[in-house]
Design a protein around this motif. Structure first.
Motif, PDB file in Angstrom:
ATOM      1  N   ASN A 164      32.383  42.553  42.960  1.00  0.00           N
ATOM      2  CA  ASN A 164      32.257  43.642  43.925  1.00  0.00           C
ATOM      3  C   ASN A 164      31.449  44.792  43.345  1.00  0.00           C
TER       4      ASN A 164
ATOM      5  N   GLU B 169      36.603  40.233  50.206  1.00  0.00           N
ATOM      6  CA  GLU B 169      36.283  41.094  49.064  1.00  0.00           C
ATOM      7  C   GLU B 169      36.611  42.546  49.379  1.00  0.00           C
TER       8      GLU B 169
ATOM      9  N   LEU C  23      29.889  43.541  51.085  1.00  0.00           N
ATOM     10  CA  LEU C  23      31.034  42.752  50.635  1.00  0.00           C
ATOM     11  C   LEU C  23      31.548  41.893  51.778  1.00  0.00           C
TER      12      LEU C  23
ATOM     13  N   THR D  67      36.636  38.750  41.283  1.00  0.00           N
ATOM     14  CA  THR D  67      36.164  39.298  42.561  1.00  0.00           C
ATOM     15  C   THR D  67      35.869  40.789  42.443  1.00  0.00           C
TER      16      THR D  67
END
Length: 367
Positions: free
Chosen positions: A341, A355, A351, A337
Motif C-alpha cells: 500500500n 487494501e 488501492l 499488503t
C-alpha cells in the motif's frame, strides 16, 4: 526364516539383506496389489496402539493427482512394511550372490503394517481408479519381519526422526515441472542484480552471507507480479516483462546496485533497510502489477519515485506497523499488503477495496 505351515501364502521375488542383525527383504510390487495387500486399518485405534500416525486424507488427492499428471515421470520411494507372522525365504542358489536372491513366502493370515508410506499407498489406490493402465507398474517394498507392535512403533519413530523437509528455494531449484520455478531460475541467472546475489538453496539468508535475495522470494514475488498460479505456463512476452521489471526496479533502488558492486555489504543492507528482505520483493511485485496494468506503456518512468522513498528500518514513522512489528520484519500477509500500500501511494496508484480496508484499520493504530 523357517518354513511356513500354512497352505496358502503370498510369494515375492526378493533380495535378502541384514540390518541391525535382522533379515529384511526388498521386492518390487505391482501397483494393483498395493491397495489389496497393504490396508490401513488403524484410524479408530488410540495412538498408543497404532504403528504410525493417522491417515491425513487431505493429502491424498494431491498425491494421486501428482501420479496422474506425471504418468511418464512420477517417482515414489519405497514403502516400508512390517510383517507380523512367520515367513520363509528360499534362496536361489548356494553361491554368495544366489544366497541373497530368492522367493519370500508369507502366509495369507499374516498382518502387514506400513511403517512408512501409508499416504503413498492411499494415493496409488486413488490414482488406479482414474488410470487403470498403471496397474502393472511397480513400487519397491522393504519387508521387515516383526511379531509385535513395539518394534513397529520404534521403526516409525526411527524412520521419521531425522527426516528433513527440503527448503522452498531448493524445491524450486530442482522443480522442472513448474513453469514458474523455471522462470524464477531464469530470472536469478538473467537479471543483473540477481546474478550471484541469489541464495538458491536456503530460504533464509545467514548474517554472513553475501547473498541479498532468495530463489523462493523471487519465485513468490514474480508469481504476484504476473498474477499467475503454480504450474501455469508463461508467454515469452511475460518472461520479458518479468526481466524488464526486476531490472528496472534495481535501477531505482541504488543500494542493491552498490551491494552488487561490493561497495556495501549485504549484511549491512539486511540490518538497516526494508528493501533487503523478501517482504519488499513481494510488495514491489504487488505494486508493480497494478502499475503495469494502470500504465502499460509508461510504467518504467513511474518507478523513479522509489528513489525518494526512505527504506531505512530506523524510520519507524513509515515502517512500524507496516513492514515492522516491534522493530522486527513481519512476513504476515497483512504486513505485506500494508507495505505494498505504501509503495502504491508512493507511485500514485489506487488501492483495491480490500487494501483500502486494511489501510483503514492500520491508520488508527499508527497514531
Amino acid at each position: 526364516m523357517k518354513n511356513t505351515s500354512t497352505e496358502f501364502s503370498y510369494s515375492f521375488p526378493v533380495i535378502r539383506g541384514i540390518q541391525a542383525g535382522r533379515e529384511y527383504y526388498t521386492t518390487m510390487c505391482p501397483l494393483k496389489l498395493v491397495p489389496r495387500l497393504f490396508k490401513f486399518v488403524e484410524d479408530d485405534l488410540p495412538a498408543d496402539l497404532r504403528a504410525q500416525r493417522t491417515l491425513n486424507k487431505q493429502r491424498i488427492p494431491s498425491l494421486a493427482r501428482y501420479i496422474i499428471d506425471n504418468k511418464k515421470s512420477y517417482a515414489f520411494s519405497a514403502l516400508t512394511v512390517s510383517i507380523d507372522g512367520e515367513v520363509y525365504f528360499e534362496a536361489a542358489s548356494n553361491d554368495p550372490i544366489g544366497k541373497k536372491l530368492g522367493v519370500l513366502s508369507i502366509p495369507m493370515e499374516a498382518r502387514f503394517l506400513i511403517n512408512d508410506g501409508q499416504h503413498r499407498r492411499a494415493a496409488i489406490e486413488e490414482a488406479l481408479q482414474a488410470c487403470p493402465e498403471l496397474a502393472d507398474e511397480t513400487i519397491s517394498v522393504v519387508f521387515f519381519v516383526d511379531s509385535g507392535l513395539k518394534r513397529s512403533q520404534q521403526m516409525f519413530a526411527d524412520l521419521n526422526r531425522y527426516a528433513v523437509r527440503t527448503t522452498r528455494s531448493l524445491g524450486i531449484l530442482y522443480d522442472h515441472r513448474d513453469p514458474l520455478a523455471e522462470l524464477a531460475r531464469m530470472l536469478a541467472d538473467t537479471v543483473p542484480v540477481f546474478i550471484g546475489m541469489t541464495e538458491k538453496e536456503k530460504t533464509t539468508i545467514s548474517n554472513r552471507s553475501r547473498k541479498l535475495f532468495t530463489l523462493s522470494s523471487i519465485y513468490q514475488a514474480t508469481k504476484q507480479l504476473l498474477q499467475k498460479g503454480k504450474n501455469t505456463k508463461f508467454s515469452k512476452q511475460e518472461e520479458k516483462l518479468a526481466i524488464e521489471f526486476w531490472t528496472e526496479i534495481s535501477n531505482n533502488i541504488p543500494d542493491w546496485l552498490l551491494c552488487k558492486q561490493k561497495k556495501v555489504s549485504a549484511y549491512e543492507l539486511r540490518a538497516d533497510y526494508v528493501h533487503a528482505h523478501g517482504i519488499a520483493l513481494s510488495a514491489l511485485a504487488t505494486a508493480g502489477s497494478t502499475l503495469i496494468t494502470t500504465h502499460p506503456e509508461g510504467w518504467k518512468k513511474h518507478l523513479a519515485a522509489l528513489k525518494d522513498l526512505d527504506w531505512s528500518r530506523h524510520n519507524r514513522e513509515i515502517w512500524e506497523g507496516r513492514a515492522l512489528i516491534g522493530g522486527r520484519l513481519s512476513k504476515a500477509k497483512t504486513n505485506v499488503t500494508l507495505t505494498s500500500n505504501l509503495l502504491k501511494q508512493t507511485l500514485s496508484l489506487p488501492l483495491e477495496p480490500s487494501e483500502e480496508e486494511i489501510e483503514t484499520h492500520y491508520a488508527p493504530g499508527k497514531k
